[in-house]
Design a protein around this motif. Structure first.
Motif, PDB file in Angstrom:
ATOM      1  N   PHE A 117       0.844  -1.201   0.000  1.00 18.13           N
ATOM      2  CA  PHE A 117       0.000   0.000   0.000  1.00 18.13           C
ATOM      3  C   PHE A 117       0.875   1.245   0.000  1.00 18.13           C
ATOM      4  O   PHE A 117       0.589   2.227  -0.682  1.00 18.13           O
ATOM      5  N   LEU A 119       3.988   1.562  -1.178  1.00 17.67           N
ATOM      6  CA  LEU A 119       4.595   1.738  -2.505  1.00 17.67           C
ATOM      7  C   LEU A 119       3.581   2.334  -3.472  1.00 17.67           C
ATOM      8  O   LEU A 119       3.877   3.271  -4.220  1.00 17.67           O
ATOM      9  N   PHE A 120       2.364   1.773  -3.446  1.00 19.70           N
ATOM     10  CA  PHE A 120       1.321   2.277  -4.332  1.00 19.70           C
ATOM     11  C   PHE A 120       0.999   3.733  -4.025  1.00 19.70           C
ATOM     12  O   PHE A 120       0.966   4.584  -4.924  1.00 19.70           O
ATOM     13  N   PHE A 122       2.786   5.924  -2.657  1.00 19.03           N
ATOM     14  CA  PHE A 122       3.911   6.753  -3.066  1.00 19.03           C
ATOM     15  C   PHE A 122       3.884   7.002  -4.577  1.00 19.03           C
ATOM     16  O   PHE A 122       3.975   8.140  -5.035  1.00 19.03           O
ATOM     17  N   ALA A 123       3.713   5.925  -5.353  1.00 20.07           N
ATOM     18  CA  ALA A 123       3.739   6.068  -6.818  1.00 20.07           C
ATOM     19  C   ALA A 123       2.515   6.828  -7.331  1.00 20.07           C
ATOM     20  O   ALA A 123       2.623   7.634  -8.259  1.00 20.07           O
ATOM     21  N   PHE A 124       1.356   6.582  -6.703  1.00 20.31           N
ATOM     22  CA  PHE A 124       0.119   7.148  -7.237  1.00 20.31           C
ATOM     23  C   PHE A 124      -0.231   8.505  -6.615  1.00 20.31           C
ATOM     24  O   PHE A 124      -0.250   9.526  -7.297  1.00 20.31           O
TER      25      PHE A 124
END
Lengths: 277, 286
Positions: A117, A119-120, A122-124
């Protein structure tokens, strides 16, 4: 040598009880240890002042505010979505492919580790949507994490509402929406609240996802500014060896908050069960 | 009637947001991580232990071994304790005590993972260093801490499975003269087998996915562990430790580590779902 069944019974049951007792002892030890070492440092000063020297001195006030902001906002976002999903699954549709897909989604979300969650998020939220390391990014990420719990507990609460309530409501000429809002949701409210309160507890405990999305700034939080939560502050204090006393004090605040939340949820649930039966 | 139709459509749309979130998560993790896996090659990425991000060497074998070792240990400890609690609470415990013990075990699930990690560092790690040798920060420490953390998951799901066994099975067995334990392990545990399996698999997912507690007690070395007293680094801790300063390909490789973790978790979840839906079919319930 073969033991007689009666003796085996005694030995095994004693062994199982021993393991259960160990489990409970571990729980009691953790809570007792943290409170005993931490509570003496939890003074009014500690709760109301800003941290100084990276948290070596001073208090945790902005961090408490940050925790409330991130987790409160997360639950505020997740609760309506979760309850609506539960209403849709229980009252508005028959078991079919669509409900299977929605359930599958919730089940999978529940199993995803918090670092994913993070990582997501952060990226999104942080990069792609340009929200930066902020209260909002953290809250949106946590909202996704809290969603499955809220859906599941709300669904259970709604299913526990006796079928006759719905029949009476229809019999009085209400539409489905009226029946849902006036009868079902009203009766299921304590159960739904329990789920929401429990998910608040989970959000407060969260560290990995918050670290990657809300950052770790020590200033007072703003919606689009970075902030630090209690769990992350505690992690930083202890891992970087900044101050063990401050770490224990922060952990004590965290544990007291979790205890209060869990007891509240449990109390609401007990009342709900007594009312329903 | 038209209003009802609109409400129904709106509700359906909101209800899809969970699955939409899942799709978005999958899409973004893969979008960020997949290119580097393709470039390095799946085989090299998974089976090489050569992790030198600055030289463009990305092999996560050591972290995979680390995660598996720690998880296996956690399942032995958490599975044993968790199942014992579930059996005691459903079979041998007076109801009045269950009301106290069950919330207590659920409370274990509520304690933040960082607190577990901290307790590990303060109590367990020094104990291991003193009595068993090694640096203390080790596979063993991580396994014990994780085991305690997955225990509530194992207990609560297997309790549901044990409770779902029809009362008549137990009565029948007792009537045939079996003792309580014979009944439990020959009848009840067999009947609840698939639910218990599901609880263990979900617990395993928890253990593999846990991050902060593991970072605190595992030692995070770059080397492959050779014994349970050696320090170790897992998939999750590698991501969390290096995300703060990684950039470019290095960061992408961490996302690729996330892809591997994601796939492992999805496989475990699917097995758990399949096992428990098989149980539901067998029991003839919806």
């Amino acid at each position: 040598m073969r033991l007689s069944p009666a003796i085996t019974q005694r030995l095994v049951v004693a062994f199982l009880w021993l393991l259960t007792a160990i489990t409970i002892a571990i729980l009691a030890f953790i809570i007792g240890h943290v409170l005993a070492h931490g509570l003496p440092y939890v003074t009014w000063d500690f709760l109301s002042r800003s941290p100084e020297k990276m948290g070596r001195e001073g208090g945790v006030f902005p961090i408490i505010v940050g925790t409330l902001a991130v987790t409160g906002l997360a639950v505020l976002i997740a609760a309506p979505v979760g309850v609506v999903t539960a209403v849709y699954l229980t009252e508005y549709t028959r078991k079919g492919r669509l409900t299977a897909v929605i359930r599958f989604g919730a089940d999978c979300l529940a199993g995803i580790p918090s670092i994913i969650f993070g990582l997501f998020g952060f990226a999104f939220f942080v990069i792609a949507l340009g929200l930066g390391l902020s209260v909002l990014s953290g809250a949106l990420t946590l909202a996704l994490m809290a969603l499955p719990t809220i859906i599941r507990t709300s669904e259970e609460a709604i299913r526990a509402v006796p079928w006759s309530f719905r029949e009476v409501s229809y019999g009085l000429g209400s539409t489905r929406w009226q029946m849902v809002t006036h009868v079902v949701l009203r009766s299921a409210l304590p159960g739904i609240t329990t789920g929401i309160v429990l998910s608040l507890g989970r959000c407060i405990s969260e560290t990995a996802a918050v670290m990657l999305t809300a950052g770790s700034a020590l200033r007072m939080p703003s919606l689009l500014g970075s902030c630090r939560t209690l769990a992350l502050h505690f992690y930083t204090l202890s891992r970087e060896g900044i101050s063990m006393n401050m770490a224990y004090a922060t952990a004590a605040v965290l544990i007291v908050a979790i205890l209060a939340i869990d007891l509240t949820a449990y109390w609401i649930m007990r009342r709900f069960i007594t009312k329903m039966s | 009637m038209k209003r009802e139709k609109i409400i129904s459509v709106v509700l359906a749309m909101v209800a899809m947001s969970g699955i939409a979130g899942l799709a978005l998560i999958t899409a973004y993790i893969f979008k960020e991580g997949l290119p580097i896996i393709v470039r390095v090659g799946l085989k090299d990425f998974l089976l090489s232990g050569d992790w030198h991000p600055l030289e463009g060497k990305f092999g996560i074998f050591s972290w995979i071994v680390g995660s598996l070792a720690v998880t296996l240990g956690a399942m032995i400890i958490g599975g044993l304790l968790g199942l014992s609690c579930a059996v005691v609470l459903t079979q041998f415990c007076p109801r009045r005590l269950v009301v106290v013990l069950k919330p207590a075990i659920e409370l274990l699930a509520g304690i933040p993972s960082v607190v577990y990690g901290f307790m590990g560092v303060m109590i367990l790690v020094p104990w291991i260093r003193q009595h068993l040798g090694g640096p203390g920060l080790s596979v063993l420490a991580a396994a014990v801490v994780l085991g305690i953390m997955v225990l509530p998951t194992v207990t609560s799901i297997s309790m549901d499975a044990l409770r779902a066994v029809p009362r008549s099975y137990r009565d029948g067995s007792i009537a045939l003269g079996a003792t309580g334990w014979q009944t439990t392990h020959m009848v009840i545990l067999k009947a609840a087998k698939s639910g218990i399996m599901a609880s263990l698999i979900l617990g395993m997912g928890r253990a593999i996915g846990e991050t902060m507690a593991v970072i605190m007690v595992a030692g995070n070395t770059l080397d492959l562990p050779h014994g349970i007293l050696d320090p170790v680094r897992t998939l999750t801790s590698n991501i969390a430790l290096e995300m703060s300063y990684a950039s470019g390909d290095h960061r992408k490789a961490l996302f690729a580590t996330g892809v591997v973790l994601f796939v492992i978790i999805m496989i475990l979840n699917s097995i758990a779902l399949a096992v428990s839906s098989k149980r539901a079919r067998k029991a003839g319930v919806r």
